[in-house]
Design a protein around this motif. Structure first.
Motif, short mmCIF file in Angstrom:
data_model
loop_
_atom_site.label_atom_id
_atom_site.label_comp_id
_atom_site.label_asym_id
_atom_site.label_seq_id
_atom_site.Cartn_x
_atom_site.Cartn_y
_atom_site.Cartn_z
N ARG A 269 0.49 -0.92 0.00
CA ARG A 269 0.04 0.36 0.08
C ARG A 269 0.87 0.84 0.37
O ARG A 269 0.45 2.22 -0.49
N TRP A 305 -7.71 -9.16 -2.52
CA TRP A 305 -7.84 -7.79 -3.11
C TRP A 305 -7.31 -6.48 -3.30
O TRP A 305 -7.61 -5.50 -3.90
N TYR A 309 -7.27 -3.51 -5.86
CA TYR A 309 -6.92 -1.95 -5.47
C TYR A 309 -5.71 -0.91 -6.92
O TYR A 309 -5.86 -0.92 -6.98
N GLN A 313 -5.60 1.40 -8.94
CA GLN A 313 -4.80 2.72 -9.63
C GLN A 313 -3.77 3.00 -10.23
O GLN A 313 -3.78 3.98 -10.47
N LEU A 324 -11.21 -8.34 -7.67
CA LEU A 324 -11.84 -8.12 -6.34
C LEU A 324 -12.97 -8.75 -6.09
O LEU A 324 -13.01 -9.02 -4.91
N GLN A 342 -15.06 -4.13 2.68
CA GLN A 342 -13.67 -3.08 2.74
C GLN A 342 -14.15 -3.43 1.18
O GLN A 342 -13.91 -2.90 0.61
N VAL A 343 -14.17 -4.70 1.11
CA VAL A 343 -13.68 -4.89 -0.61
C VAL A 343 -14.96 -4.10 -0.84
O VAL A 343 -14.79 -4.43 -2.55
N GLU A 346 -14.54 -1.06 -2.89
CA GLU A 346 -12.91 -1.24 -3.93
C GLU A 346 -14.18 -1.88 -4.90
O GLU A 346 -13.56 -0.63 -5.65
N ASP A 349 -16.71 0.73 -6.70
CA ASP A 349 -15.30 1.76 -7.33
C ASP A 349 -15.11 1.73 -8.74
O ASP A 349 -15.55 2.79 -9.07
N HIS A 379 -16.10 2.26 6.35
CA HIS A 379 -16.52 1.33 4.85
C HIS A 379 -17.86 1.92 4.77
O HIS A 379 -17.78 2.65 3.36
#
Length: 472
Positions: A269, A305, A309, A313, A324, A342-343, A346, A349, A379
């Motif tokens: 991250r 996951w 991400y 990005q 995901l 949480q997943v 993402e 999005d 979240h």
């Protein structure tokens, strides 16, 4: 049963004071009580127990707790009573500690590859036996395991309670023995949206380890790794990068592959934030390889996951969605409800950015229904932010503003500076497009206020660096 002096006698002959502190199992008085109880259960006289090596008077003195038996005497009496020498000396069955530690390893494996409910049952049984025989280390490990089960199922209040109880059970042990429980408690607070307190717990433990000379690479690796996520969400990118640097430096000294894998997954991250997508993918590949070898399904799902991400990005929305969805499927099968949420944020999005806004809105609406109060404020805030974007893109400014305001309210509880600044920008843009210039300026000012203190935490200064030779 209480004696006249206020000391309670347990069924195995050990004692506990009124203050709750157990007496030393090898204390002569405790051994004497066990010998007397076992002798009477077997209907032996003191002479029968003593002969031919010892006298009835010696056994009487021993049972009164006035003499500490020698190893030879313990061996003789244990043989006459038909029990193991260890059991007579400590009141604990032979191989009990080894059996409990084997059970702890089995329960950890069940949690990694199976159902948290099955692991919980195993940990509960170990806790019961550890309580029965007053085994602090095994009690602490069982409570930590129960906290991790609660984390997986999203029961954050229970998780905090279990981890706190584990720390209390291990209070007399060196801090490295409590590191796993501290890490677990900090994660529970982080998932509840209490970012600053999560950092406080980790920073306090790191500083205590480094300043007290208790340099333990495994403990430090756990704590530095756990600090990266709350630092990133608070906008403390420099601190997150420092924690990642220190964690990487510890790896050669750590033999536990699960700790190393967790470090590689989390450090990815910080690499993404630095624009180093290739390095992040390499780090994730190493973590995935280790987790596959260890068969730790929840953490393997976290790798998918994070890969999703990274792809998102980097603009690869097709690969991001695939990764995901894989992560979500694995976490659903593990019944890890909070991690699923949480997943899903993402994934929603990615769906929105792929032109699948209806699917994204449906997914977000469903996950918000499942998030209870006190669970997943980050979240929920992220979900409302996305719903605001979807509404704004559809031309529904009123709904968009409502979702942004809700997201702002949720995120203000967490101290997630970067997310707060972003929501304020979105609100300001929305108001400016509607001609509400003064309200837009206020929103922008609020966002700048959140950006003005990047990286602040409860303690102020960053945690002390570990005393590595190369840095002294």
């Amino acid at each position: 049963m209480a004696r006249a002096d206020g000391v309670s006698v347990n069924s195995d002959g050990t004692t506990r004071s009124e203050a709750g502190r157990p007496e030393e199992p090898r204390d002569p008085a405790a051994i004497g009580r066990r010998v007397k109880r076992l002798r009477k259960e077997r209907r032996l006289t003191q002479r029968q127990l003593a002969e031919p090596e010892y006298t009835a008077a010696y056994v009487s003195t021993l049972e009164a707790g006035k003499v500490r038996p020698s190893e030879a005497a313990l061996r003789h009496i244990a043989e006459r009573l038909g029990v193991a020498e260890e059991e007579l000396a400590t009141g604990r069955p032979t191989h009990l500690v080894a059996d409990l530690r084997g059970g702890l390893a089995d329960a950890q494996r069940v949690l990694a590859v199976g159902d948290a409910a099955d692991a919980r049952a195993a940990y509960e049984e170990i806790l019961r036996r550890a309580d029965e025989y007053e085994l602090a280390l095994e009690r602490g490990a069982a409570l930590t395991g129960l906290g991790e089960c609660a984390l997986e199922t999203g029961e954050l209040a229970e998780a905090v309670g279990r981890f706190e109880a584990a720390e209390l059970a291990l209070a007399r042990e060196p801090l490295p023995a409590r590191a796993r429980a501290v890490r677990g408690r900090s994660i529970a607070h982080y998932l509840a949206g209490e970012l600053r307190y999560s950092c406080y717990l980790l920073e306090s433990a790191i500083d205590e380890l480094n300043t007290s000379g208790l340099h333990d690479p495994g403990a430090l690796l756990q704590l530095y790794t756990a600090s990266i996520a709350p630092y990133m969400d608070m906008g403390a990118h420099a601190r997150a990068a420092q924690a990642a640097e220190l964690a990487l430096a510890l790896v050669p000294q750590v033999s536990d592959p699960a700790l190393v894998a967790g470090m590689h997954r989390t450090v990815a991250r910080t690499l993404i934030a630095e624009g180093r997508a290739d390095a992040a993918q390499t780090s994730l590949a190493r973590a995935t390889e280790l987790y596959e070898q260890l068969q730790i399904r929840t953490e393997l799902a976290h790798c998918h996951w994070m890969r999703g991400y990274v792809c998102a990005q980097d603009g690869d929305l097709v690969q991001a969605e695939a990764a995901l969805r894989t992560a979500r499927s694995m976490l659903v099968s593990k019944r890890a409800a909070l991690y699923v949420s949480q997943v899903e944020v993402e994934l929603a999005d990615v769906l929105r950015r792929s032109g699948k806004s209806a699917q994204a809105a449906e997914l977000l609406g469903s996950l918000l229904v499942g998030l209870q109060h006190g669970r997943g404020a980050l979240h929920a805030g992220g979900a409302h932010r996305l719903l605001g974007l979807i509404a704004e893109e559809a031309g529904d400014a009123e709904s968009a503003e409502l979702h942004y305001a809700t997201a702002l309210s949720l995120l203000e509880q967490t101290g997630a500076a970067g997310d707060l600044a972003d929501i304020c920008r979105l609100l300001g843009d929305l108001m400016r497009h509607e001609g509400r210039t003064e309200e837009a300026l206020n929103a922008y000012r609020t966002g700048l206020g959140h950006r003005a203190e990047p990286g602040t935490t409860t303690l102020g200064p960053a945690p002390a660096r570990p005393p590595f030779t190369s840095w002294t």
